[in-house]
Design a protein around this motif. Structure first.
Motif, short mmCIF file in Angstrom:
data_model
loop_
_atom_site.label_atom_id
_atom_site.label_comp_id
_atom_site.label_asym_id
_atom_site.label_seq_id
_atom_site.Cartn_x
_atom_site.Cartn_y
_atom_site.Cartn_z
N UNK A 276 0.78 -1.23 -0.03
CA UNK A 276 0.10 -0.01 -0.11
C UNK A 276 0.84 1.23 0.00
N UNK A 277 2.10 1.34 0.70
CA UNK A 277 2.92 2.34 1.02
C UNK A 277 3.24 2.91 -0.33
N UNK A 278 3.64 1.95 -1.49
CA UNK A 278 4.34 2.52 -2.52
C UNK A 278 3.65 3.45 -3.33
N UNK A 279 2.22 3.36 -3.50
CA UNK A 279 1.52 4.35 -4.16
C UNK A 279 1.60 5.70 -3.30
N UNK A 280 1.29 5.59 -1.89
CA UNK A 280 1.63 6.78 -0.97
C UNK A 280 2.93 7.46 -1.27
N UNK A 281 4.01 6.72 -1.33
CA UNK A 281 5.20 7.30 -1.66
C UNK A 281 5.14 7.93 -2.87
N UNK A 282 4.75 7.47 -3.87
CA UNK A 282 4.67 8.09 -5.23
C UNK A 282 4.04 9.36 -5.50
N UNK A 283 2.64 9.16 -4.68
CA UNK A 283 1.99 10.43 -4.81
C UNK A 283 2.32 11.51 -3.88
N UNK A 284 3.10 11.28 -2.90
CA UNK A 284 3.65 12.44 -1.99
C UNK A 284 5.01 13.11 -2.53
N UNK A 285 5.52 12.24 -3.55
CA UNK A 285 6.83 12.96 -4.26
C UNK A 285 6.54 12.95 -5.62
N UNK A 286 6.28 13.88 -6.13
CA UNK A 286 5.72 14.18 -7.65
C UNK A 286 6.86 14.39 -8.45
N UNK A 287 8.15 14.48 -7.95
CA UNK A 287 9.45 14.55 -8.69
C UNK A 287 10.24 13.30 -8.69
N UNK A 288 9.60 12.15 -8.13
CA UNK A 288 10.44 10.85 -8.04
C UNK A 288 10.31 10.23 -9.33
N UNK A 289 11.25 9.77 -9.82
CA UNK A 289 11.53 8.87 -11.25
C UNK A 289 12.09 7.51 -10.75
N UNK A 290 12.74 7.08 -9.77
CA UNK A 290 13.12 5.52 -9.34
C UNK A 290 13.16 5.30 -7.88
N UNK A 291 12.33 4.40 -7.81
CA UNK A 291 12.23 3.71 -6.28
C UNK A 291 12.92 2.34 -6.44
N UNK A 292 14.08 2.17 -5.72
CA UNK A 292 14.57 0.80 -5.42
C UNK A 292 14.12 0.16 -4.20
#
Length: 331
Positions: A276-292
């Motif tokens: 669940x947290x992945x979508x929250x992470x991506x939504x809260x950081x609009x500039x994010x391009x890579x997540x490892x």
């Protein structure tokens, strides 16, 4: 020794001659081969040398530089760019010669790693004098907090700082690094981060790496600089990765310029679930391009993949404009 094989192949090709439609190998003296190899090293671009050196060990580099005076002269800038020493040796050479290592060209040193720790020397050593010139990367371990850094004179050229805490509960505060106005990359190991407000300290800080570091509520990682941090790496081998404080970070980090985020859980007995947290992470950081996401991290979507899914899967999962890399892809 891949490097030596490929390099000597260049010099060996100089001995090939063609006679009567066939290729024969002439016997070339070792002195000539060594001279050709030296010319090769001294004429190829600096960037190519750096790529080659990534393929060999430090020991290989030392042995290669020991083969001749000419080759050593060419490799000196790469050989002495990274130097390690103990506090005892550093103080002895510094007090006697005013330089960090016993080499003829101390200006070649770009990174210095202190292999021992001493709280007395940390408070008394003139870091401002040490961190002048080309020395821009410092790595050391400390037996206490990093408070001694803030008494360093300003004007240091330090770009990268890596600090290991020897004792549990050692305190770090970004205020301690006020003299390092040019700092760009900070790596902390086993520290407890003391609460501080977001400020203009270290205005060029863009890369932050925390290894087994903890913090207390209400501190937020964004206080390192929500408008500065471009790359954030969080690595854990302890239970903090399962704590409420870490979960609060996952629920809504508010970095405005963060482009690369890496989370690693090396604790085999504690599984971190991020479905669940992945979508929250991506939504809260609009500039994010890579997540490892590395190590013992669970995602129910990937867990339900069939063998055919894995065969057709590329090296990452695309979520909006973000590439999500899992351990299954990275290993």
């Amino acid at each position: 020794m891949i490097f030596l094989h490929s390099m000597m192949q260049f010099t060996n090709n100089q001995g090939r001659i063609k006679r009567r439609g066939r290729e024969e190998t002439a016997i070339i003296p070792k002195r000539v081969k060594k001279r050709n190899f030296t010319i090769f090293l001294s004429t190829i671009p600096h960037e190519l040398v750096l790529l080659i050196l990534e393929l060999i060990s430090r020991r290989d580099l030392i042995e290669l530089a020991s083969t001749s005076k000419a080759i050593r002269c060419v490799l000196e800038p790469y050989l002495f760019s990274h130097v390690k020493t103990s506090w005892c040796d550093l103080l002895s050479i510094w007090n006697d010669q005013g330089k960090p290592a016993g080499i003829s060209k101390p200006n070649l040193i770009e990174k210095l790693r202190l292999t021992t720790c001493c709280s007395q020397n940390e408070w008394t050593f003139p870091f401002a004098e040490l961190l002048k010139g080309n020395l821009t990367h410092l790595e050391l371990c400390t037996s206490g907090s990093t408070n001694f850094f803030k008494y360093t004179s300003e004007g240091c050229q330090l770009r990268v700082l890596q600090v290991h805490a020897v004792k549990p509960g050692s305190v770090f505060n970004l205020e301690h690094l006020v003299p390092f106005a040019r700092l760009q990359k900070l790596l902390l190991h086993d520290f407890e981060i003391e609460a501080f407000d977001e400020n203009d300290w270290c205005p060029h800080l863009s890369t932050l790496e925390l290894d087994d570091c903890t913090w207390r509520y209400p501190f937020q990682l964004e206080n390192f600089g929500r408008d500065k941090i471009d790359t954030l790496c969080l690595h854990y081998t302890n239970h903090f990765v399962m704590s409420e404080r870490f979960r609060m970070f996952l629920n809504g980090p508010h970095f405005r310029r963060l482009r690369h985020l890496s989370i690693t859980n090396r604790e085999k007995n504690l599984k971190l679930t991020l479905s669940v947290h992945i979508m929250k992470l991506i939504e809260s950081i609009p500039t994010l391009r890579t997540l490892e996401l590395r190590g013992n991290i669970y995602n129910e979507t990937l867990n339900n993949f069939t063998s055919s899914d894995w065969e057709n899967c590329i090296s990452y999962v695309g979520v909006r404009d973000v590439k999500v890399f899992y351990s299954s892809f990275l290993n």
